[in-house]
Design a protein around this motif. Structure first.
Motif: not given
Ligand SMILES: [Mg+2]
Ligand SMILES: Nc1ncnc2c1ncn2[C@@H]1O[C@H](COP(=O)(O)OP(=O)(O)OP(=O)(O)O)[C@@H](O)[C@H]1O
Length: 345
Positions: A45, A85, A161-162
């Motif tokens: 991140t 995220d 992010d994810e």
């Molecule tokens: Mg992260």
């Protein structure tokens, strides 16, 4: 292929603790789907926020399309779409209003905004939720809406992010299809995950990071070649798995050990068939009652286990790779780690 994003000796320090990003060098080829993989706290991140100009680097540089994040943040922002995220809370905002709002923040003219919102909702398959309130969407729908938002200014590079976290298997497949579609549209996609096997299928390149440093990188195939230096044995015992793990940790050639699904052990093993037979014999001799002993198909997950000493389910045990007989590497030179980042025990 030319690199569209380049990290040069990137360091991010949040203060007294160890550097969150500890001198990272990466090149993301234009048109790739680039996976950034690492366990919790690896620095994914942090790295992505720096690429998106949301966080300033402590040292080093990040270049996006020839522009440096610290010196030319506006040019970088034009080229980058970022999906965080975590998704915020948006009371009283409808899906279409949400996208139009973000369109306005990029100074997209009002008339164009509505059409763009429709097109993006179509792309992420949310057309029928157009008039729903954002807060009523399911998690998977919110993720897709967030992706649409990241695309609103037609960026060359998408930083996600994810994006698959918390999605059910079907939604994960849909997310993968969407990423491929974006690539076909000419975008470069940088995506993070701590689930390596998920990225193996969709990514053209992968970088594995741990504690802010590069551990391995290359195409999924190259990473598997690096992995082949060590085999992974999947062992089930009828006796106490903890006792079996403790025993195995003392045996020659045994590296990392992880518990999977309760009674199974995944064991990194530097040894040939003779060595594996000896290991099985030793287990039987020690009364551990192995009920299954097989070489696991080498997966990207195994590499993750090997290079970071843990897997998604935690529970890693063993000797930390320091005293495992032959040590790391295969000694025979069949593994090719050249140019693919370094491996560490
Ligand atoms: Mg992260
Ligand atoms: N705002 C902050 N202040 C202080 N330390 C931070 C901050 N944000 C992150 N860190 C630290 O930096 C390191 C990297 O965190 P980061 O969030 O980048 O990891 P990550 O790879 O994204 O992890 P995860 O898989 O859990 O999302 C961690 O040790 C974390 O504790």
């Amino acid at each position: 292929m030319a690199a569209i994003v380049q990290l040069v000796d990137l360091v991010k320090s949040y203060g007294r603790s160890a550097d969150a990003v500890a001198g990272l060098n990466l090149e993301v080829p234009e048109g790739s789907i680039f996976g950034l993989v690492g366990p919790n706290g690896a620095g994914k991140t942090t790295t992505m926020k720096i690429m998106a100009t949301l966080l300033a680097p402590t040292r080093g540089q990040v270049w996006v399309g020839g522009h440096e994040v610290s010196r030319q943040p506006a040019q970088v922002r034009d080229r980058v779409g970022y999906m965080p995220d975590f998704f915020g809370v948006y009371d009283d905002l409808k899906v279409s209003e949400y996208l139009e709002f973000y369109g306005a923040t990029y100074d997209i003219p009002a008339a164009k905004r509505r059409r763009l919102a429709d097109d993006l909702l179509d792309l992420v398959d949310l057309t029928e939720k157009k008039n729903a309130y954002v807060d009523t969407l399911s998690r998977g729908m919110k993720q897709r809406l967030c992706l649409a938002r990241a695309l609103i200014h037609d960026p060359q590079v998408l930083i996600l992010d994810e994006p698959a976290s918390g999605l059910d298997p079907r939604a994960r497949v849909e997310m993968r299809e969407l990423l491929k579609e974006l690539r076909e549209m000419g975008k470069t996609v940088i995506i993070s995950s701590h689930i390596l096997s998920e990225l193996g299928e969709v990514c053209t390149e992968i970088a594995i990071i741990d504690r802010g440093s590069l551990v391995a990188s290359g195409t999924p195939e190259e990473i598997l070649v690096q992995l082949n230096a060590t085999r992974v044995l999947e062992i089930r015992v009828l006796s106490d798995p903890d006792a079996a793990a403790a025993f195995l940790a003392q045996q020659p050639g045994v590296g990392q050990i992880a518990r999977v699904n309760g009674a199974s052990l995944r064991v990194g093993f530097n040894g040939d068939d003779q060595g594996a037979a000896a290991l099985l014999g030793a287990m039987v001799g020690a009364g551990l009652r192995p009920s299954s002993f097989a070489q696991a198909a080498n997966t990207l997950e195994d590499l993750f286990l090997k290079v970071t000493g843990q897997n998604g389910q935690g529970g890693a045990a063993g000797d930390g790779g320091g005293g495992n007989g032959k040590g790391r590497g295969n000694g025979g030179g069949s593994g090719d780690s050249s140019g693919n980042g370094r491996m560490k025990a």
